[in-house]
Design an enzyme around this catalytic site. Structure first.
Site, PDB file in Angstrom:
ATOM      1  N   VAL A  87       0.854  -1.188   0.000  1.00  0.00           N
ATOM      2  CA  VAL A  87       0.000   0.000   0.000  1.00  0.00           C
ATOM      3  C   VAL A  87       0.890   1.238   0.000  1.00  0.00           C
ATOM      4  CG1 VAL A  87      -1.861   1.232   1.158  1.00  0.00           C
ATOM      5  CG2 VAL A  87      -1.750  -1.274   1.300  1.00  0.00           C
ATOM      6  N   ALA A 127       2.076  -9.218   6.009  1.00  0.00           N
ATOM      7  CA  ALA A 127       2.250  -8.512   7.289  1.00  0.00           C
ATOM      8  C   ALA A 127       2.018  -7.039   7.030  1.00  0.00           C
ATOM      9  CB  ALA A 127       3.651  -8.728   7.850  1.00  0.00           C
ATOM     10  N   GLY A 128       1.522  -6.327   8.038  1.00  0.00           N
ATOM     11  CA  GLY A 128       1.330  -4.893   7.887  1.00  0.00           C
ATOM     12  C   GLY A 128       0.520  -4.565   6.654  1.00  0.00           C
ATOM     13  N   ASP A 129       1.091  -3.723   5.783  1.00  0.00           N
ATOM     14  CA  ASP A 129       0.381  -3.338   4.555  1.00  0.00           C
ATOM     15  C   ASP A 129       0.906  -4.090   3.340  1.00  0.00           C
ATOM     16  OD1 ASP A 129       2.825  -1.914   4.853  1.00  0.00           O
ATOM     17  OD2 ASP A 129       2.206  -0.493   3.317  1.00  0.00           O
ATOM     18  N   GLU A 130       1.529  -5.227   3.562  1.00  0.00           N
ATOM     19  CA  GLU A 130       2.044  -6.054   2.469  1.00  0.00           C
ATOM     20  C   GLU A 130       1.096  -7.222   2.191  1.00  0.00           C
ATOM     21  OE1 GLU A 130       6.869  -5.622   2.558  1.00  0.00           O
ATOM     22  OE2 GLU A 130       5.963  -7.192   3.768  1.00  0.00           O
TER      23      GLU A 130
END
Length: 206
Positions: A87, A127-130
Site C-alpha cells: 500500500v 504482514a502490515g500493509d504487504e
C-alpha cells in the site's frame, strides 16, 4: 384372566425395557455425535485461526508459504508466479487519519483482492500493509493484466466511505518461478520489482 393379565404386564415391562435401552443407546449416540461435531468445529476454527489473517480474512503468510512451497515442489514450477503488493504511503494514511482508518484500508484492499483475483490465484496478507498473490497456470501477459486490474480496482474503490479526502493506491511487483527457486528467492524478486514500481508512485492525497 390372571395369566393373561400377567402375560400382558410382562410384555409391557419387556417393551418398556427395550424402549429404555434404545433411548439410552440413542442418547449415547447423540452425545457422541455432538462431541464429534464440536471437535470438528473446534478443529476447523483453530485451523482457520492458524492459517488466516484476523483483520482481512485472507490467508496469512504461513498459509501462503505452505501453498507456494507445494507449488514449487510439484514439478510445474514454471507456471507459478507471485505478485507482491504494498500500500503506497500507508504510514501517511495512519498518521493523517487514524489507525482505525488504516485498518479499514487494509480490510478494503483484502476485499478487492478477493474479488479481482477470484479463481486466478490465492491472495494473502503477509504482514502490515504487504499483500501477495500466488498465481498458477497464467501466462506472463495474464499475470501482468491481473496486476493492472488490482491497481485499477484499488484506485476506483470508494475510499470516501472510509474517510473524506482519502485516496489509496498500491504498487505491485511480479516474479515468475524459475528452476531452482525457493520461497525466499521468488519473494525477494517480486519484492524488488514492487519497489521499482513504487518509485513512480504519486503521493497519497491527505
Amino acid at each position: 384372566r390372571v395369566a393373561e393379565s400377567g402375560a400382558s404386564m410382562f410384555g409391557l415391562a419387556l417393551f418398556l425395557g427395550f424402549l429404555g435401552f434404545g433411548m439410552r443407546g440413542w442418547a449415547r449416540y447423540a452425545a457422541r455425535s455432538a462431541h464429534a461435531r464440536a471437535s470438528a468445529e473446534s478443529s476447523a476454527f483453530y485451523e482457520r485461526l492458524a492459517h488466516h489473517d484476523a483483520l482481512t480474512g485472507l490467508p496469512n503468510r504461513r498459509k501462503f508459504e505452505l501453498e507456494l512451497t507445494t507449488a514449487l515442489s510439484s514439478g510445474g514450477r514454471l507456471d507459478v508466479a507471485v505478485l507482491m503488493i504494498d500500500v503506497d504511503k500507508f504510514k501517511k494514511i495512519n498518521d493523517g487519519y487514524s489507525l482505525d482508518e488504516g485498518d479499514e484500508v487494509l480490510k478494503g484492499i483484502g476485499r478487492i483482492l478477493q474479488a479481482v483475483v477470484g479463481k486466478h490465484g490465492m491472495p494473502a496478507r503477509l504482514a502490515g500493509d504487504e499483500f501477495v498473490v500466488l498465481c498458477r497456470g497464467l501466462d506472463p501477459d495474464k499475470v501482468s493484466e491481473l496486476a493492472r486490474r488490482l491497481q485499477a480496482g484499488v484506485k476506483a474503490y470508494d475510499w470516501q466511505r472510509v474517510a473524506p479526502g482519502l485516496a489509496v493506491s498500491i504498487s505491485v511487483g511480479e516474479a515468475r518461478a524459475s528452476a531452482g527457486d525457493a520461497v525466499s528467492s521468488i519473494l525477494r524478486r517480486s519484492d524488488l520489482t514492487m519497489y521499482e514500481s513504487k518509485r513512480s508512485v504519486d503521493p497519497v492525497r491527505i
